[in-house]
Scaffold this active site. Sequence first.
Site, mmCIF file in Angstrom:
data_model
loop_
_atom_site.group_PDB
_atom_site.id
_atom_site.type_symbol
_atom_site.label_atom_id
_atom_site.label_comp_id
_atom_site.label_asym_id
_atom_site.label_seq_id
_atom_site.Cartn_x
_atom_site.Cartn_y
_atom_site.Cartn_z
ATOM 1 N N ASP A 510 0.873 -1.173 0.000
ATOM 2 C CA ASP A 510 0.000 0.000 0.000
ATOM 3 C C ASP A 510 0.915 1.229 0.000
ATOM 4 O O ASP A 510 2.120 1.114 0.273
ATOM 5 C CB ASP A 510 -0.893 -0.036 1.240
ATOM 6 C CG ASP A 510 -1.763 1.198 1.350
ATOM 7 O OD1 ASP A 510 -2.367 1.590 0.337
ATOM 8 O OD2 ASP A 510 -1.821 1.789 2.439
ATOM 9 N N ASP A 695 -1.573 -0.702 6.014
ATOM 10 C CA ASP A 695 -1.774 -0.184 7.371
ATOM 11 C C ASP A 695 -3.186 0.316 7.633
ATOM 12 O O ASP A 695 -3.538 0.578 8.779
ATOM 13 C CB ASP A 695 -0.782 0.953 7.648
ATOM 14 C CG ASP A 695 -1.307 2.307 7.186
ATOM 15 O OD1 ASP A 695 -1.869 2.375 6.068
ATOM 16 O OD2 ASP A 695 -1.160 3.282 7.938
ATOM 17 N N ASP A 699 -7.375 -1.855 4.088
ATOM 18 C CA ASP A 699 -6.484 -2.935 3.692
ATOM 19 C C ASP A 699 -6.821 -4.250 4.385
ATOM 20 O O ASP A 699 -6.185 -5.272 4.105
ATOM 21 C CB ASP A 699 -5.024 -2.573 4.028
ATOM 22 C CG ASP A 699 -4.509 -1.421 3.177
ATOM 23 O OD1 ASP A 699 -4.909 -1.347 2.002
ATOM 24 O OD2 ASP A 699 -3.726 -0.603 3.689
#
Length: 801
Positions: A510, A695, A699
């Site tokens: 990410d 995080d 996600d």
Amino acid sequence: MSALPFATACYHCGLPVALGAAWSVRIDGQARPMCCPGCEAVARGIVDSGLSDYYRTRSAFAERAEGVDLVPPELALYDSAAAATGGEARDAVFSLDGIRCAACVWLIERRLARLPGVREAQVNVATERLHMTYDPAACKPSDIVQALRGIGYSAYPYEAAQHGAQQEKNRKKQFRQLFVAGLSMMQVMMYALPAYIAEDGTMDAPMAALMQWASLLLTIPAVLYSAQPFFKGAWASLRARMPGMDLPVAIGIGAAFGASVVATLRGSGEVYYDSVTMFIFLLLASRYLELMARRKAARALEDLQRALPAAAQRLDGWPASRQASMVAAASLAEGDVILVEPGSAVAADGIILEGHTDVDLALLTGESRAQARVPGDELPGGAINTTQAVVLRVTRVASDSTLARLVRLVEKAGQGKPQIAQWADRVAAWFVVGLLALTVLVFFGWQLVDPARAWQVAIAVLVVSCPCALSLATPTALAAATDALVRRGVLVVQPHVLETLQRATHIVFDKTGTLTEGRPVLRHVEPLAGIDRARCLQLAAALEAGSAHPLALAIRAAAPEQELRAADLHSEAGQGVEGVIDGVRYRLGRDGYAGAAPAPLWPDVSNVYLGAGGIVLARFELADALRADAPEVVRRFRERGQTVILLSGDDQAVVSRTGAALGIGTAIGQQLPEQKLAYVQRLQAQGAVVAMVGDGINDAAVLRAADVSFAMGGGAALAQLSADCVLLSSRLAALDDAATGAARALRIIRQNLAWASIYNCVAIPAAAFGLINPWLSAAGMSLSSAVVVVNALRLRRSGGA
């Protein structure tokens, strides 16, 4: 109430107390003797539950059930306590007493799997705890405890202080057994030496007989006291109809000692007292070494649990009153105000209301340097205040604090087993059965070839085999590697992490909060009216002094220390803030608000302007900056031949620039959570093994779907709960530490398994053909176990990287 013979009897069950037994519980202000750790644990549980009157009001000891399905009174207390918790499935944690090696785990888990209503039973060999999930309608805690007692293990509901005390008592007992075995071995070897160095290999009959009788007397303590763990383990495995690692060991010791006694009584034949004592000593030494390795591996969890403060100083009348009252940390509620003095641990997550200090977060994040904290900053529960007293407002109760969640994650981390450990357990279990069958065949085979050597060769086969090395090869290495990674800020939650990360073909990141800081930082200051950069920063920081906006925090963090104070502050929503500094009214905010001409908008950059009297004094460029270690981490994964992908919900132009800066060829932006999930699943359908690093809450789904997943320690709690591993620190480099540690751990596990396999493949045939005597067999078997443990401990000493 009739008098009970407490002087020589267990105060709990009435059985005789062995001479020198150290078990006792303080009841009604007096230390009462106990016959075993099980009675001690139950009695302490009764006292700690406030039920001491059980002992004052009873008229007789509890009846012992023999052949009848009765629940002892102390176990009924466990059942009544569990019944009060409600719910369909129950989770429970038990302390275990009597674990000798990793083979005990195999025996316990399989015995409990047979109980009706048991959904899951997992033993953490490092912490010596049993984690249970069971259906209370079909299974009770008393059933679990009784089943374990039936195979030779004591169990009681987990309580930290009691568990630690029991572990230390067991360690001392093992050391005493090791000491007695070593003393016996040295003395017996002294008496055996003359026979080995005699010129013709024989001694005078009277002297040889004297030496044998002396050796017999010196071997008895080793067999009857030091070898107890092997005989108890063998008997327990036979009762459970699950032959374990202790069975061949016990048979070997018993057969060698029995044959030696017969030869001594007859005055003819071979004696193996030196082999028996050496075997017991060396095997106990390797097991003691394994015990120390397990305790070291469990120390990270123990340190975390000790860091949870039991009490806190609550300021009930703050700010009007500074009077503090000491209360239990568990009683703190959200909104309470507490005082944290220097040197004290923070009892619960909170926000600093008053005071500037430095805090030690090493236990939580692995960061060794103290971190500065000021009013408005958050402090996690478990952080150590190192400088000055601060006042905190509690935002999360102690049971849900950062440290409490971390403890739960660490406890969860040791419950499962990776596939390689399960394979080793299965091989070791079949190994024992095969070994016993081979021993019988070897014995009868030598009866046909040389009957005089049949017994000696059969003993050598039993003794030289090393199922323990197979059993220890994986759990010891995993425990050492996991402990090393925790100390470096990497919490391995699921058992498959090290294996799967090593096999991963694609590393998917990410962006925000993972490859970047996840918050704006001041990237550039451009003075526009002749005022120097430092003065512009001081003015902007003074205007933002009372703001909690992310941009304001970034400006204040970049500003040098200064004494400027702004008066008559006024903020306008969506525009900016204005105030008077040294008699001049300044504005800080959007271009038009500060007096600047409209500027082009960039999706990843926020421009803030400082102006006075319609003149623009400076422009502040703020952006979400890359983590300092992100380029190196990405480069290391690419060097390993793994494909790195950037998958983000941010604007495609921003994601493309970030990918280009890091050398990531595939950078995909504008991805919704379901699109991220679909992308990872497509990769998996094509045969990829995907590691996901993220995080945010968005996600969580893709973290759970990936083959192995990592959550940043500062990210959302939901992401951490969905991940297989948590990077506790803010260092992305911890991910590279995990990858390096995984490679080293699996390499050492393979080395251990290879060593154990090669050793057994060479040593067992050699013993079966009569090429190795029992003395050398004992040394080889113990050395094999020791090599495996020492090799695994290299992971811990080297930091796992």
